[in-house]
Write an enzyme that holds these catalytic residues in place. Structure first.
Site: not given
Ligand code: EPU
Length: 339
Positions: A166, A240, A335
């Site tokens: 990012r 995010s 972010e």
């Molecule tokens: N999780 C929870 N509770 C929640 C949300 C997430 O426990 O409410 C845990 C779960 O274990 C889940 C893990 O977090 O498996 C990862 O969640 P998710 O797959 O939704 O991905 P993220 O790490 O929360 C990142 C990016 C997103 C992107 C997704 C998919 C960042 C800051 N965000 O989110 O990007 O779509 O991965 O690759 O790196 C954005 O930047 O605006 C964005 C949406």
């Protein structure tokens, strides 16, 4: 060249949080030449500047000063075709997802995992957008940007951009110095599918898809995003709100002893922990306070239920940061860009 400058423009429709803010001066830019003319214009060259693409990563806590510029530079063209790759040059104002769909229709691989990310092509390299195991740096070739102070045009190659999680040079040492007019991508004629991300595999299986295609992956990503992330047209949000923090191994081991189920993604520089999990553990998921709240399906997303001011969202984000710090000893970094 006549520039169409509007005064006291309401920006509510130009930020996905749907926050009211007023731009003293507002200008929609259609071409590189217009951008250059603007930065060579005596009245505007020294004015504070804010560039908006899709407005999908910004939180207005006050009115911006000076000039707000909306990048509407369009066009998608194939500039070079090699044996395995094709270079595609795109205007910075093109809507990201429309561009992704265009590449899929042409059978070009590399961006399918990045389907449905809000925002524009010009904003994408700034924070090296990423999702489902892919980042823009994986297919980025080069970009053209106009210098804010003298209107000159420069090409940035891959190495010049210093892409990180990012992050890029446009968020660090070159911050506020350039406006990205065009981005060129190197896309694959023979797609190399990336389905390493668990949720993609699972969705493909649920849909009974055994032979992979760009369209099948894109559809799966769209489905996952729509099931987790609120549609900004219906409920204000900027995706995010925080970055996923990276902590050192000792800190992680310590946390794992107390929280056996803590998810983790090892990185070169430590262990990445999902901020959404940390926030959920602190009890914020689905929380609501007046007009603002935390999404009930993905705790990393803060929402404007309608009529919120930026300060309310900032306050909520600070309260979340404080509770995550207290419980886990981890500092969450926003972010989203604050104005
Ligand atoms: N999780 C929870 N509770 C929640 C949300 C997430 O426990 O409410 C845990 C779960 O274990 C889940 C893990 O977090 O498996 C990862 O969640 P998710 O797959 O939704 O991905 P993220 O790490 O929360 C990142 C990016 C997103 C992107 C997704 C998919 C960042 C800051 N965000 O989110 O990007 O779509 O991965 O690759 O790196 C954005 O930047 O605006 C964005 C949406």
């Amino acid at each position: 060249m006549t520039l169409n400058i509007e005064r006291n423009k309401n920006l509510k429709e130009y930020n996905t949080f749907g926050i009211e803010a007023v731009a003293p001066y507002f200008c929609q830019i259609q071409s590189t030449e217009e951008l250059q003319a603007l930065f060579r214009n005596e009245q505007f060259k020294n004015m504070p500047l804010l560039v908006l693409g899709g407005g999908s990563n910004i939180l207005f806590t006050r009115n911006p000063e000076g000039l707000v510029l909306l990048n509407k530079i369009g066009g998608i063209s194939m500039v070079e075709e090699g044996e395995e790759n094709v270079l595609v040059k795109v205007g910075g104002g093109v809507v990201w997802h429309e561009f992704v769909l265009n590449t899929i229709a042409q059978g070009l691989g590399g961006l399918e995992n990045l389907s449905l990310i809000p925002g524009t092509v010009g904003a994408a390299p700034m924070q090296n957008i990423g999702a489902y195991g892919v980042e823009i740096k994986d297919t980025f070739h080069s970009l053209e940007a106009v210098n804010r102070t003298d209107g000159s045009l420069r090409t940035f190659r891959h190495a010049d951009c210093q892409f990180g999680y990012r992050s890029s040079v446009f968020k660090t040492s070159e911050r506020d110095k350039w406006v990205i007019s065009h981005v060129t991508f190197s896309l694959h004629k023979k797609p190399q599918f990336n389905t390493t991300y668990g949720a993609i595999q699972q969705t493909l299986e649920e849909r009974g898809i055994s032979s992979l295609s760009l369209k099948a992956i894109s559809d799966a990503v769209v489905h996952i995003r729509q099931s987790k992330l609120p549609d900004p047209k219906k409920i204000g949000n900027a995706g995010s709100f925080f970055k996923n923090p990276v902590i050192d191994a000792a800190h992680f081991t310590n946390l794992q002893q107390q929280y056996a189920s803590i998810p983790s993604y090892p990185q070169e520089n430590g262990i990445k922990v999902p901020a959404g999990w940390l926030i959920e553990q602190c009890g914020w998921k689905g929380y609501r306070r007046g007009n603002v709240g935390v999404n009930d399906k993905q705790a990393l997303v803060l929402v404007n239920h309608g009529g919120a001011i930026g300060e309310e969202i900032r306050q909520l984000s600070e309260d979340i940061q404080a509770s995550v710090k207290e419980k886990f000893g981890i500092e969450l970094e926003a972010e989203v860009n604050f104005i």
